[in-house]
Design a protein around this motif. Structure first.
Motif, mmCIF file in Angstrom:
data_model
loop_
_atom_site.group_PDB
_atom_site.id
_atom_site.type_symbol
_atom_site.label_atom_id
_atom_site.label_comp_id
_atom_site.label_asym_id
_atom_site.label_seq_id
_atom_site.Cartn_x
_atom_site.Cartn_y
_atom_site.Cartn_z
ATOM 1 N N PHE A 53 0.819 -1.205 0.000
ATOM 2 C CA PHE A 53 0.000 0.000 0.000
ATOM 3 C C PHE A 53 0.860 1.264 0.000
ATOM 4 C CE2 PHE A 53 -1.592 3.547 2.466
ATOM 5 C CZ PHE A 53 -2.573 3.995 1.587
ATOM 6 N N LYS A 54 1.914 1.295 0.807
ATOM 7 C CA LYS A 54 2.772 2.484 0.867
ATOM 8 C C LYS A 54 3.365 2.804 -0.494
ATOM 9 C CE LYS A 54 3.813 2.409 5.782
ATOM 10 N NZ LYS A 54 4.817 2.275 6.830
ATOM 11 N N ASP A 55 3.729 1.785 -1.268
ATOM 12 C CA ASP A 55 4.208 2.002 -2.637
ATOM 13 C C ASP A 55 3.105 2.597 -3.508
ATOM 14 O OD1 ASP A 55 6.722 0.986 -1.983
ATOM 15 O OD2 ASP A 55 6.270 -1.022 -2.753
ATOM 16 N N ILE A 56 1.885 2.089 -3.352
ATOM 17 C CA ILE A 56 0.735 2.582 -4.117
ATOM 18 C C ILE A 56 0.457 4.046 -3.774
ATOM 19 C CG2 ILE A 56 -1.793 2.386 -4.304
ATOM 20 C CD1 ILE A 56 -1.312 -0.715 -4.017
ATOM 21 N N ALA A 57 0.437 4.371 -2.484
ATOM 22 C CA ALA A 57 0.178 5.750 -2.054
ATOM 23 C C ALA A 57 1.225 6.691 -2.638
ATOM 24 C CB ALA A 57 0.160 5.835 -0.530
ATOM 25 N N LYS A 58 2.470 6.256 -2.615
ATOM 26 C CA LYS A 58 3.553 7.075 -3.162
ATOM 27 C C LYS A 58 3.349 7.301 -4.664
ATOM 28 C CE LYS A 58 8.554 7.387 -2.910
ATOM 29 N NZ LYS A 58 9.778 6.701 -2.470
ATOM 30 N N LEU A 59 2.987 6.238 -5.388
ATOM 31 C CA LEU A 59 2.722 6.358 -6.824
ATOM 32 C C LEU A 59 1.572 7.332 -7.098
ATOM 33 C CD1 LEU A 59 2.995 2.640 -7.974
ATOM 34 C CD2 LEU A 59 4.544 4.511 -8.585
ATOM 35 N N ALA A 60 0.607 7.383 -6.191
ATOM 36 C CA ALA A 60 -0.554 8.265 -6.354
ATOM 37 C C ALA A 60 -0.282 9.674 -5.815
ATOM 38 C CB ALA A 60 -1.776 7.661 -5.663
ATOM 39 N N GLY A 61 0.932 9.910 -5.310
ATOM 40 C CA GLY A 61 1.296 11.249 -4.837
ATOM 41 C C GLY A 61 0.857 11.564 -3.420
ATOM 42 N N GLN A 62 0.621 10.552 -2.606
ATOM 43 C CA GLN A 62 0.136 10.755 -1.233
ATOM 44 C C GLN A 62 1.192 10.346 -0.226
ATOM 45 O OE1 GLN A 62 -2.913 11.984 -0.040
ATOM 46 N NE2 GLN A 62 -1.931 11.873 1.959
ATOM 47 N N VAL A 65 0.623 10.401 6.969
ATOM 48 C CA VAL A 65 1.195 10.675 8.283
ATOM 49 C C VAL A 65 1.161 9.402 9.115
ATOM 50 C CG1 VAL A 65 0.965 12.048 10.390
ATOM 51 C CG2 VAL A 65 0.567 13.106 8.164
ATOM 52 N N THR A 66 0.021 8.702 9.076
ATOM 53 C CA THR A 66 -0.113 7.396 9.709
ATOM 54 C C THR A 66 -0.819 6.466 8.729
ATOM 55 O OG1 THR A 66 -2.273 7.880 10.705
ATOM 56 C CG2 THR A 66 -0.314 8.376 12.045
ATOM 57 N N THR A 67 -0.583 5.176 8.896
ATOM 58 C CA THR A 67 -1.252 4.159 8.080
ATOM 59 C C THR A 67 -1.768 3.086 9.013
ATOM 60 O OG1 THR A 67 0.239 4.578 6.219
ATOM 61 C CG2 THR A 67 -0.963 2.501 6.206
ATOM 62 N N GLN A 68 -3.044 2.741 8.850
ATOM 63 C CA GLN A 68 -3.640 1.672 9.640
ATOM 64 C C GLN A 68 -4.259 0.656 8.688
ATOM 65 O OE1 GLN A 68 -6.627 3.410 12.124
ATOM 66 N NE2 GLN A 68 -7.891 4.077 10.423
ATOM 67 N N GLU A 69 -4.614 -0.483 9.234
ATOM 68 C CA GLU A 69 -5.175 -1.537 8.403
ATOM 69 C C GLU A 69 -6.462 -1.097 7.714
ATOM 70 O OE1 GLU A 69 -6.508 -6.126 8.837
ATOM 71 O OE2 GLU A 69 -4.694 -5.483 9.882
ATOM 72 N N ARG A 81 -4.424 12.972 5.234
ATOM 73 C CA ARG A 81 -3.267 12.822 6.121
ATOM 74 C C ARG A 81 -3.078 11.387 6.586
ATOM 75 N NH1 ARG A 81 -1.182 16.893 9.437
ATOM 76 N NH2 ARG A 81 -1.344 15.399 11.136
ATOM 77 N N HIS A 82 -4.165 10.771 6.997
ATOM 78 C CA HIS A 82 -4.128 9.414 7.543
ATOM 79 C C HIS A 82 -4.714 8.444 6.519
ATOM 80 C CE1 HIS A 82 -3.086 11.334 11.302
ATOM 81 N NE2 HIS A 82 -4.110 12.160 11.088
ATOM 82 N N CYS A 83 -4.130 7.245 6.447
ATOM 83 C CA CYS A 83 -4.517 6.290 5.410
ATOM 84 C C CYS A 83 -4.941 4.951 6.000
ATOM 85 C CB CYS A 83 -3.336 6.043 4.466
ATOM 86 S SG CYS A 83 -2.777 7.532 3.599
#
Length: 113
Positions: A53-62, A65-69, A81-83
């Motif tokens: 998911f973190k790779d996907i968020a980065k690809l989408a430009g996001q 701040v925090t990531t939860q399930e 901010r939060h994903c």
């Protein structure tokens, strides 16, 4: 013969995954809406791990701040901010959150049609 078949399947799957473009949709928009001008949404590539998911968020430009399930039908998503990354099994392209929820959508094309 088995090795050749396996190599061909891996190449096919890599091509299929690489053909997907992850787009962050507008607030409250479903992935069907977000991907409508990009040859539609595909259901086969939802993230299976937080790292994916973190790779996907980065690809989408996001930057999250925090990531939860997560766990909502509209995940993966962010409030800006939060994903949340993990949604339930099954069809999710048609799901939408409220106007403060921005979905990460797997579109079939990188260019608008």
């Amino acid at each position: 013969m088995h090795t050749v078949f396996r190599s061909l399947m891996v190449a096919f799957l890599l091509h299929a995954v690489s053909a997907v473009t992850w787009v962050k949709g507008a607030g409250g928009a479903s992935c069907e809406h977000t991907c409508a001008s990009r040859d539609g949404c595909t259901e086969e590539v939802w993230p299976k791990s937080e790292e994916e998911f973190k790779d996907i968020a980065k690809l989408a430009g996001q930057e999250c701040v925090t990531t939860q399930e997560g766990g909502a039908k509209y995940d993966p998503s962010t409030d800006g901010r939060h994903c949340g990354w993990s949604g339930p099994d099954g069809s999710r392209c048609s799901e939408a959150g409220d106007s403060g929820t921005y979905r990460f959508c797997p579109c079939n094309s990188d260019k608008e049609l």
